[in-house]
Design an enzyme around this catalytic site. Structure first.
Site, PDB file in Angstrom:
ATOM      1  N   ARG A   1       9.773   8.204   4.255  1.00  0.00           N
ATOM      2  CA  ARG A   1       9.558   9.592   4.680  1.00  0.00           C
ATOM      3  C   ARG A   1      10.386   9.938   5.923  1.00  0.00           C
ATOM      4  O   ARG A   1      10.883  11.055   6.057  1.00  0.00           O
ATOM      5  CB  ARG A   1       8.070   9.831   4.914  1.00  0.00           C
ATOM      6  CG  ARG A   1       7.295   9.803   3.589  1.00  0.00           C
ATOM      7  CD  ARG A   1       5.810   9.615   3.792  1.00  0.00           C
ATOM      8  NE  ARG A   1       5.224  10.718   4.510  1.00  0.00           N
ATOM      9  CZ  ARG A   1       3.959  10.726   4.945  1.00  0.00           C
ATOM     10  NH1 ARG A   1       3.174   9.669   4.729  1.00  0.00           N
ATOM     11  NH2 ARG A   1       3.482  11.764   5.584  1.00  0.00           N
TER      12      ARG A   1
ATOM     13  N   TYR B   1      11.718   3.753  -4.395  1.00  0.00           N
ATOM     14  CA  TYR B   1      10.949   4.966  -4.139  1.00  0.00           C
ATOM     15  C   TYR B   1      11.802   6.173  -4.518  1.00  0.00           C
ATOM     16  O   TYR B   1      13.026   6.131  -4.374  1.00  0.00           O
ATOM     17  CB  TYR B   1      10.590   5.080  -2.653  1.00  0.00           C
ATOM     18  CG  TYR B   1       9.362   4.290  -2.244  1.00  0.00           C
ATOM     19  CD1 TYR B   1       8.095   4.844  -2.382  1.00  0.00           C
ATOM     20  CD2 TYR B   1       9.477   3.008  -1.715  1.00  0.00           C
ATOM     21  CE1 TYR B   1       6.960   4.130  -1.996  1.00  0.00           C
ATOM     22  CE2 TYR B   1       8.340   2.290  -1.337  1.00  0.00           C
ATOM     23  CZ  TYR B   1       7.091   2.865  -1.485  1.00  0.00           C
ATOM     24  OH  TYR B   1       5.970   2.159  -1.112  1.00  0.00           O
TER      25      TYR B   1
ATOM     26  N   ASP C   1       0.594   5.490   1.366  1.00  0.00           N
ATOM     27  CA  ASP C   1      -0.215   6.317   2.268  1.00  0.00           C
ATOM     28  C   ASP C   1      -0.916   7.460   1.536  1.00  0.00           C
ATOM     29  O   ASP C   1      -0.592   7.764   0.392  1.00  0.00           O
ATOM     30  CB  ASP C   1       0.690   6.889   3.368  1.00  0.00           C
ATOM     31  CG  ASP C   1       1.167   5.790   4.310  1.00  0.00           C
ATOM     32  OD1 ASP C   1       0.325   4.979   4.730  1.00  0.00           O
ATOM     33  OD2 ASP C   1       2.376   5.735   4.589  1.00  0.00           O
TER      34      ASP C   1
ATOM     35  N   ARG D   1       0.832  -1.191   0.000  1.00  0.00           N
ATOM     36  CA  ARG D   1       0.000   0.000   0.000  1.00  0.00           C
ATOM     37  C   ARG D   1       0.877   1.256   0.000  1.00  0.00           C
ATOM     38  O   ARG D   1       2.060   1.202   0.343  1.00  0.00           O
ATOM     39  CB  ARG D   1      -0.926  -0.011   1.197  1.00  0.00           C
ATOM     40  CG  ARG D   1      -0.192  -0.084   2.505  1.00  0.00           C
ATOM     41  CD  ARG D   1      -1.166  -0.391   3.621  1.00  0.00           C
ATOM     42  NE  ARG D   1      -0.448  -0.577   4.866  1.00  0.00           N
ATOM     43  CZ  ARG D   1      -1.000  -1.092   5.946  1.00  0.00           C
ATOM     44  NH1 ARG D   1      -2.259  -1.477   5.932  1.00  0.00           N
ATOM     45  NH2 ARG D   1      -0.303  -1.233   7.048  1.00  0.00           N
TER      46      ARG D   1
END
Lengths: 241, 241
Positions: A193, A108, A51, A49
């Protein structure tokens, strides 16, 4: 028949990927669209998933359809029905494929803008009106390489096994932006993050580059820097064997 | 005290520039923000309005404030209160300045994407899944140069005097995008979008490049091509003496 899709989405208007009651999510939107095509409910399984507010260039998911449909026809049908912020780039038939369990690594990317604020990028970069020392960030980023327990960099008290392998971290200046690419075996919730937020504190000279190693060793979320905002983060690629 | 501001906005979420009852517009948003700073209503006069969905890199407006405030403080206050899709780049004190009457020419740019659809640009380019002959579009674009009656390219029955001067038109390929820049003395409603739509029909080889001259001469809106969508259009610059 099992299908694999590669798709991009602008996460700004979604409450993340995963299905949630009364919230618009990418998974629900895909499932609703596929149900229209399949005439029966469809379960969509993503590689993982993302966010709320996080974007994807190339997310991967699988699902099974009861109908017999060509991949080109399915791609066209999906892109006709889906809203403009989700776009299916590729459809493939692939027996036994599992988008989550078969994934071996993920990439990412994260964008920080230190230049003038740009209204057209408000949902797409982290706007930071401060000067960052990119060389120090590059140094610090290399401390993440290898196998580590990432307890300090995940959502507090969320995971049992926090050991992950980081294969590559690249911090690069691109005009007024800083692009951070991270390839890893897998990522804990908020891990990218929190890594980016901590690298930024190195760039701001609040902590030294080698502090990263101590933060990893502490296995304490309070030791790491702030969580960078979702809007600068993109799932770039999911790798399979 | 009269102020001049240069500002950018993402037009996607606004019903154009001009104040309208019960609709969110750029002008209303600016006026509401300035009223908070000035403690009295403020009239905002732009160089010209833009339509729903049209963007601006550098729109210009003027207004008068009753309070005494430094330009740097006003810029900061505006950007703190304004929503993230409007950003004030410059504030200047300028007695007797009029944003509309003093403007001598304007530049608009338009982006067409003929490559793969990009979810992150859905509100920012015209996505055209067709091949365009850019050389023919370049040829055709030069027919707009000089002083012409643009009745064929404006909103039907909307204007009295349709004569405008076009100083420059540049059609350029940039990767998978085509960028069209137009500098003119002024523009009628929908004029740039109708010019771009017509140039696109040249690019699609539906009409020949020299057809532009006949369309101008006809002074008949029905002779020109379709109106290109608002999302690809940006007010780039307003020129003053």
């Amino acid at each position: 028949m099992r299908f694999l899709i590669i798709f991009s989405y602008d996460g700004s208007k979604y409450f993340g990927f995963q299905k949630q009651k009364n919230q618009k999510t990418v998974q629900q939107t895909l499932a609703d669209t596929l149900e229209k095509i399949n005439k029966k409910p469809v379960t969509v399984t993503p590689s993982g998933r993302t966010d709320t507010g996080v974007h994807a260039y190339n997310q991967v998911a699988h699902f099974d359809l009861d109908i017999n449909i060509k991949t080109s026809a399915l791609k066209k049908a999906l892109n006709t029905i889906l809203p403009p912020d989700i776009y299916v780039k590729k459809v493939q038939k692939k027996a036994n494929f599992h988008a989550r369990f078969d994934a071996i690594k993920k990439e990412y990317v994260y964008f920080i803008n230190t230049g003038t604020y740009n209204v057209f990028e408000k949902d797409y970069v982290w706007q930071l009106n401060k000067k960052l020392d990119v060389v120090k960030m590059q140094q610090a980023s290399q401390c993440f390489l290898g196998t580590h327990d990432f307890s300090s960099f995940c959502k507090k008290g969320k995971e049992d096994d926090c050991v992950r392998i980081i294969h590559e971290v690249v911090v690069k200046k691109q005009g007024s932006k800083i692009k951070i690419s991270i390839v890893g075996s897998g990522f804990l919730r908020y891990m990218v993050r929190n890594m980016v937020g901590t690298l930024t504190e190195v760039g701001l000279e609040k902590i030294t580059p080698d502090a990263i190693t101590n933060i990893l060793d502490s296995k304490n979320r309070c030791q790491a820097g702030i969580k960078a905002p979702a809007c600068g983060l993109y799932l770039k690629k999911v790798y399979y064997d």
